[in-house]
Design an enzyme around this catalytic site. Structure first.
Site, mmCIF file in Angstrom:
data_model
loop_
_atom_site.group_PDB
_atom_site.id
_atom_site.type_symbol
_atom_site.label_atom_id
_atom_site.label_comp_id
_atom_site.label_asym_id
_atom_site.label_seq_id
_atom_site.Cartn_x
_atom_site.Cartn_y
_atom_site.Cartn_z
ATOM 1 N N GLY A 190 0.793 -1.281 0.015
ATOM 2 C CA GLY A 190 0.090 0.236 0.141
ATOM 3 C C GLY A 190 0.740 1.354 0.004
ATOM 4 C CD GLU B 221 1.478 0.849 7.248
ATOM 5 O OE1 GLU B 221 1.034 1.009 5.906
ATOM 6 O OE2 GLU B 221 1.237 -0.249 7.788
ATOM 7 C CG ASP B 222 -1.022 1.931 3.373
ATOM 8 O OD1 ASP B 222 -0.957 1.485 4.165
ATOM 9 O OD2 ASP B 222 -1.407 1.158 2.506
ATOM 10 C CG ASP C 57 -8.285 0.472 9.692
ATOM 11 O OD1 ASP C 57 -8.805 0.149 11.094
ATOM 12 O OD2 ASP C 57 -8.793 0.465 8.715
ATOM 13 C CE LYS D 294 -10.122 3.335 7.480
ATOM 14 N NZ LYS D 294 -10.585 2.051 7.085
ATOM 15 C CG PHE E 216 -11.932 -0.590 2.826
ATOM 16 C CD1 PHE E 216 -11.412 -1.211 3.772
ATOM 17 C CD2 PHE E 216 -11.425 -0.854 1.717
ATOM 18 C CE1 PHE E 216 -10.045 -1.489 3.919
ATOM 19 C CE2 PHE E 216 -9.936 -1.608 1.623
ATOM 20 C CZ PHE E 216 -9.596 -1.882 2.640
ATOM 21 C CG ASP F 232 -5.105 -3.510 -2.268
ATOM 22 O OD1 ASP F 232 -4.768 -3.058 -0.926
ATOM 23 O OD2 ASP F 232 -5.370 -4.457 -2.371
ATOM 24 N NE ARG G 44 -2.000 -2.702 -4.553
ATOM 25 C CZ ARG G 44 -1.923 -3.084 -3.386
ATOM 26 N NH1 ARG G 44 -1.890 -1.991 -2.561
ATOM 27 N NH2 ARG G 44 -2.164 -4.308 -3.094
#
Ligand code: IMP
Ligand code: MG
Length: 175
Positions: free
Chosen positions: A41, A99-100, A103, A131, A152, A159, A165
């Site tokens: 990601g 990191e993307d 969560d 998030k 999401f 993705d 993506r």
């Protein structure tokens, strides 16, 4: 625009944020940084961030790491390391995890401990997205891009089962 994806953050907003993050990182690490890029990601984010850092004169070294814990849109909480980072890469270094999105926080928490176990002196975290509503374990994000709602998120590297993506913007899947 993909018709089931609602745009949250435009391409231009992402670009401005990546530049701002590079400036923050440079202020703390004027000479160079060593990044651990969490595939898959964070790949697009990292490449753009690296370009900005290099434009500011910051040397960038990196090693990729690949992890999985998701089934569809839910974290199983059980993390599998698909691509390891060897001890020799991180021992004695100050590293930044790229990191993307954070969560539940399980992944970032796991990577931080994993790198400290391999002898990293300090481990910071740079995440494009946060998030916070979904957090299960507390993690400190040293360089944070945007806070996103409990949806999401897809695009710009993120993705769902390998799709979306390649979108140049960030959005969420409309239910
Ligand atoms: P966590 O362990 O729940 O914090 O999630 C970590 C990883 O799951 C992130 O690095 C992402 O790759 C993936 N992930 C979590 N939430 C999302 C999302 O909303 N969209 C896409 N990927 C996500
Ligand atoms: Mg990730």
């Amino acid at each position: 625009m993909a018709k089931d994806v609602k745009e949250l953050i435009s391409k231009d907003e992402i670009h401005a944020k990546v530049k701002a993050l590079a400036e923050q990182i440079k202020a703390d690490h004027p000479n160079g940084v060593y990044c651990i890029v969490v595939l898959t990601g964070a790949m697009i984010f990292f490449v753009d961030l690296m370009k900005e850092l290099r434009a500011l004169g910051v040397q960038v070294g990196f090693a990729p790491m690949k992890l999985s814990s998701y089934e569809g849109t839910e974290s199983t909480g059980k993390i599998t390391v698909d691509l390891e980072v060897t001890k020799v890469k991180v021992e004695g270094k100050w590293v930044i995890i790229i990191e993307d999105i954070v969560d539940s926080g399980y992944t970032a928490d796991f990577v931080r401990k994993y790198l400290l176990d391999r002898g990293a002196i300090s481990v910071k975290l740079c995440s494009l997205l946060d998030k916070p509503e979904r957090r299960k374990v507390e993690v400190a994000i040293n360089y944070r891009g945007f806070v996103v709602p409990d949806k999401f998120i897809v695009g710009y590297g993120l993705d769902v089962d390998g799709m979306y993506r390649d979108l140049p913007y960030i959005g969420y899947i409309e239910e």
